[in-house]
Design an enzyme around this catalytic site. Structure first.
Site, PDB file in Angstrom:
ATOM      1  N   LYS A 110       0.940  -1.501   0.043  1.00 28.27           N
ATOM      2  CA  LYS A 110       0.086   0.003  -0.079  1.00 28.27           C
ATOM      3  C   LYS A 110       0.699   1.184   0.172  1.00 28.27           C
ATOM      4  O   LYS A 110       2.112   1.306   0.138  1.00 28.27           O
ATOM      5  CB  LYS A 110      -0.947   0.099   1.047  1.00 28.27           C
ATOM      6  CG  LYS A 110      -2.108  -1.111   0.908  1.00 28.27           C
ATOM      7  CD  LYS A 110      -3.185  -1.083   1.728  1.00 28.27           C
ATOM      8  CE  LYS A 110      -4.409  -2.172   1.466  1.00 28.27           C
ATOM      9  NZ  LYS A 110      -5.266  -2.437   2.345  1.00 28.27           N
TER      10      LYS A 110
ATOM     11  N   ARG B  12      -3.148 -10.483   4.906  1.00 25.73           N
ATOM     12  CA  ARG B  12      -3.483 -10.447   3.461  1.00 25.73           C
ATOM     13  C   ARG B  12      -2.466  -9.755   2.771  1.00 25.73           C
ATOM     14  O   ARG B  12      -1.933  -8.645   2.851  1.00 25.73           O
ATOM     15  CB  ARG B  12      -4.708  -9.676   3.459  1.00 25.73           C
ATOM     16  CG  ARG B  12      -5.397  -9.698   1.989  1.00 25.73           C
ATOM     17  CD  ARG B  12      -6.670  -8.726   2.066  1.00 25.73           C
ATOM     18  NE  ARG B  12      -7.223  -8.769   0.834  1.00 25.73           N
ATOM     19  CZ  ARG B  12      -6.918  -7.970  -0.343  1.00 25.73           C
ATOM     20  NH1 ARG B  12      -5.940  -7.249  -0.279  1.00 25.73           N
ATOM     21  NH2 ARG B  12      -7.638  -8.054  -1.275  1.00 25.73           N
TER      22      ARG B  12
HETATM   23  N1  HH2 Z   1      -7.520  -4.105   1.044  1.00 27.50           N
HETATM   24  C1  HH2 Z   1      -7.938  -4.089  -0.113  1.00 27.50           C
HETATM   25  C2  HH2 Z   1      -8.759  -4.969  -0.670  1.00 27.50           C
HETATM   26  N2  HH2 Z   1      -9.366  -5.739   0.231  1.00 27.50           N
HETATM   27  N3  HH2 Z   1      -9.825  -6.400   2.593  1.00 27.50           N
HETATM   28  C3  HH2 Z   1      -9.434  -6.401   3.849  1.00 27.50           C
HETATM   29  N4  HH2 Z   1     -10.023  -7.360   4.698  1.00 27.50           N
HETATM   30  N5  HH2 Z   1      -8.286  -5.801   4.077  1.00 27.50           N
HETATM   31  C4  HH2 Z   1      -7.835  -4.920   3.270  1.00 27.50           C
HETATM   32  O1  HH2 Z   1      -6.648  -4.163   3.995  1.00 27.50           O
HETATM   33  C5  HH2 Z   1      -7.987  -4.930   1.931  1.00 27.50           C
HETATM   34  C6  HH2 Z   1      -9.067  -5.767   1.384  1.00 27.50           C
HETATM   35  C7  HH2 Z   1      -7.001  -3.454  -1.206  1.00 27.50           C
HETATM   36  O2  HH2 Z   1      -5.950  -4.052  -1.771  1.00 27.50           O
HETATM   37  P1  HH2 Z   1      -5.979  -4.786  -3.093  1.00 27.50           P
HETATM   38  O3  HH2 Z   1      -6.924  -5.939  -3.203  1.00 27.50           O
HETATM   39  O4  HH2 Z   1      -4.773  -5.366  -3.609  1.00 27.50           O
HETATM   40  O5  HH2 Z   1      -6.388  -3.628  -4.144  1.00 27.50           O
HETATM   41  P2  HH2 Z   1      -7.722  -3.382  -4.916  1.00 27.50           P
HETATM   42  O6  HH2 Z   1      -8.529  -2.843  -3.904  1.00 27.50           O
HETATM   43  O7  HH2 Z   1      -6.960  -2.283  -5.944  1.00 27.50           O
HETATM   44  O8  HH2 Z   1      -8.220  -4.564  -5.767  1.00 27.50           O
END
Ligand code: HH2
Length: 283
Positions: free
Chosen positions: A223, A258
């Site tokens: 992030k 995660r």
């Molecule tokens: N962060 C993201 C998405 N889902 N779920 C939980 N429980 N906690 C988190 O910190 C979290 C999450 C964002 O990351 P990512 O899925 O890589 O990116 P994007 O939202 O652009 O798909």
């Protein structure tokens, strides 16, 4: 402590557990566009499981700052074929990353066994009842605002107290809807409506969230705040920085992490856990 899944499966939280991120989206901030066909997604899943992932988090809607909502039909079109293939070919524990109960329900029918709701059940009034009805583990995450605008001007008086208070309220709401308390995982929502300092405060004071007695999940992988510290603008080059957070979170007592890069974080989590175990070991 453990999470219980349908058909008698369970996941012990006596040690650190790694949740591998599998975004089936064109626009996720780190892995967007990489897993949009089923074969590529399945190969990525296999590789994460080989590297030591305990479960996989499949999502069809980016929640990066500025992202627009994706409707139910499109989320289902993206995630269901992938979940079905993973379930048939690899049978891993699969969590569905969505704020929509209709998407979550279809994903559970296709083989997912856990719900990850970044709105903590606020976006869709049916979500908590669905988790209760299906008896699956549920991640409740804190977010100030909605992805499209959440980074515009986030404000808190005491970010840790406010996030912990919000999560305690949502835990009670889940329990009132029939979700068993031991199935609820709390997540401070790193990067979701938070300034740089807010993210640091939450990660530096995880003990205050762990004091709820619930399992805690941390999702700091790649992030932006890590880029602020390291100067690394490319999210895919933030895995060492992510591993530092993983080690400290595991040392603080967090048991669910995660991440995008499973191998690096599996090692970081296992080393941190081995060292912490020695603190308690008899001389
Ligand atoms: N962060 C993201 C998405 N889902 N779920 C939980 N429980 N906690 C988190 O910190 C979290 C999450 C964002 O990351 P990512 O899925 O890589 O990116 P994007 O939202 O652009 O798909």
């Amino acid at each position: 402590m453990h999470l219980s899944f349908p058909e008698g499966h369970s996941l012990s939280l006596d040690g650190p557990r790694i949740m591998g991120v599998l975004n089936v989206t064109p626009d996720s901030f780190s892995d967007g566009g990489r897993h949009t066909d089923v074969d590529t997604a399945a190969a990525a899943a296999r590789s994460m499981l080989d590297q030591g992932a305990d479960l996989l988090d499949v999502g069809g809607e980016s929640t990066r700052p500025g992202a627009e909502p994706v409707d139910v039909d499109e989320q289902c079109r993206r995630v269901l074929p992938v979940i079905e293939r993973l379930h048939d070919a690899l049978a891993p524990l699969i969590s569905i990353d969505t704020t929509s109960a209709a998407v979550a329900e279809a994903a559970l029918d296709a083989g997912a066994c856990m719900i990850n709701d970044v709105s903590a059940g606020r976006h869709d009034p049916e979500m908590l009842a669905l988790a209760a009805d299906r008896g699956v583990p549920l991640v409740l995450m804190h977010m100030q605002g909605m992805p499209r605008t959440m980074q515009d001007d986030p404000r808190y008086d005491d970010v840790v107290e406010e996030v912990a208070g919000f999560l305690r309220e949502r835990l009670d709401a889940a329990e009132d809807s029939g979700v068993r308390r031991e199935q609820v995982v709390l997540d401070p929502g790193i990067g979701f409506g938070k300034r740089f300092e807010h993210n640091l405060d939450l990660l530096a004071q995880l003990d205050r969230l762990l004091a709820t007695g619930q399992p805690v999940l941390v999702g700091a992988s790649r992030k932006r705040f890590l880029g602020t510290i390291t100067g690394e603008a490319d999210p895919t080059r933030r895995d060492a920085a992510t591993a530092a957070v993983t080690a400290l979170a595991v040392a603080a007592g967090v048991r669910l992490i995660r991440v995008h890069n499973v191998a690096a974080n599996r090692h970081a989590a296992d080393v941190a856990f081995a060292l912490v175990a020695r603190r308690a070991a008899p001389v």
